[in-house]
Design a protein around this motif. Sequence first.
Motif, PDB file in Angstrom:
ATOM      1  N   ALA A 203       0.850  -1.190   0.000  1.00  0.00           N
ATOM      2  CA  ALA A 203       0.000   0.000   0.000  1.00  0.00           C
ATOM      3  C   ALA A 203       0.881   1.233   0.000  1.00  0.00           C
ATOM      4  N   LEU A 204       0.451   2.235  -0.781  1.00  0.00           N
ATOM      5  CA  LEU A 204       1.159   3.510  -0.844  1.00  0.00           C
ATOM      6  C   LEU A 204       0.207   4.610  -0.393  1.00  0.00           C
ATOM      7  N   SER A 205       0.604   5.338   0.613  1.00  0.00           N
ATOM      8  CA  SER A 205      -0.128   6.535   1.018  1.00  0.00           C
ATOM      9  C   SER A 205       0.683   7.747   0.601  1.00  0.00           C
ATOM     10  N   PHE A 206       0.033   8.714  -0.015  1.00  0.00           N
ATOM     11  CA  PHE A 206       0.687   9.968  -0.379  1.00  0.00           C
ATOM     12  C   PHE A 206       0.334  11.079   0.612  1.00  0.00           C
ATOM     13  N   SER A 207      -0.373  10.722   1.670  1.00  0.00           N
ATOM     14  CA  SER A 207      -0.878  11.722   2.607  1.00  0.00           C
ATOM     15  C   SER A 207       0.200  12.179   3.590  1.00  0.00           C
ATOM     16  N   PRO A 208       0.229  13.486   3.909  1.00  0.00           N
ATOM     17  CA  PRO A 208       1.136  13.991   4.935  1.00  0.00           C
ATOM     18  C   PRO A 208       0.502  14.019   6.317  1.00  0.00           C
ATOM     19  N   HIS A 209      -0.733  13.500   6.453  1.00  0.00           N
ATOM     20  CA  HIS A 209      -1.487  13.655   7.683  1.00  0.00           C
ATOM     21  C   HIS A 209      -1.380  12.421   8.570  1.00  0.00           C
ATOM     22  N   VAL A 210      -1.021  12.627   9.822  1.00  0.00           N
ATOM     23  CA  VAL A 210      -0.853  11.518  10.758  1.00  0.00           C
ATOM     24  C   VAL A 210      -2.160  10.761  10.960  1.00  0.00           C
ATOM     25  N   TRP A 211      -3.310  11.455  10.888  1.00  0.00           N
ATOM     26  CA  TRP A 211      -4.588  10.758  11.106  1.00  0.00           C
ATOM     27  C   TRP A 211      -4.902   9.775   9.987  1.00  0.00           C
ATOM     28  N   ASP A 212      -4.359   9.982   8.789  1.00  0.00           N
ATOM     29  CA  ASP A 212      -4.541   9.024   7.700  1.00  0.00           C
ATOM     30  C   ASP A 212      -3.665   7.790   7.874  1.00  0.00           C
ATOM     31  N   ASN A 213      -2.501   7.962   8.458  1.00  0.00           N
ATOM     32  CA  ASN A 213      -1.453   6.959   8.364  1.00  0.00           C
ATOM     33  C   ASN A 213      -1.183   6.129   9.621  1.00  0.00           C
TER      34      ASN A 213
END
Length: 264
Positions: A203-213
């Motif tokens: 899985a790849l997350s491009f999000s900079p947000h801690v709540w997403d990751n």
Amino acid sequence: MVNPQAMLQTAHDVIREASEMFVAGVGAAPVLYKKHGDFATEADLNIEKMIRRRLEAETGIPVFGEEQGGTFEPDACWIIDPIDGTTNYAAGNPNCAILLSLIVNNEPVVAITDMPLMNMTMSTTVGQPVILNGKELPPLVDEPSSNALVGVGSVGSPDSQRFPARYRLKLIGWLSDTDLRPRITGSVGVDLAFVAQGVFSAALSFSPHVWDNSAGVLLARNAGAKVTDGLGGEWHPTSLGVIAAPPKAHATVMDTIAEITNTK
């Protein structure tokens, strides 16, 4: 000292209430437009308010959430995304989740990813196995299958200038030429949870947000995945993006990223 197992039990109690609210509000219309392509529903706002109120009252630990903000406290802080995949949720698409994690000393130590529309609740504490609907999951196998799937976040998300749409599309195209088959769920939390289950090989997350990751990071780590930031460095709560996969699939993703970088 924070007891992760005790905190997990409290979190499960809170998530049960949140899950009922989540199901009741499926298909809710936007009530708050934050920026282009990003909005919240009344369910987002109400779920976070409830979780925030209960966790602060029952644990005394501050909360940092997507909708009502707060201050990120790396020593001890609950992290909430009340509905990850809000666009899916508003459309009735089941690829959406409640994400809850506890950060202690700048690392996630408790994680729950609740996917009510798929009847899946995944949880773990630091150093422990991943639990799916009350049953312990086996460790991941480091051998991608011939139909290995990789979740690649959202192409149109405005979250990160470092990973613009043209980069994401190029990466998806190039990954298609490997043994990995890209899939877009529209929910980072679902993607990372699917890695922990073995449904996705990466899985790849491009999000900079801690709540997403952060919840998915701990689930994937404890399942046996290699977890880094979006460029292959050490992940921490302020990192940009996530790459999570067993070592061989992770290496495939990193080799592809390196090829793209070298062609610029």
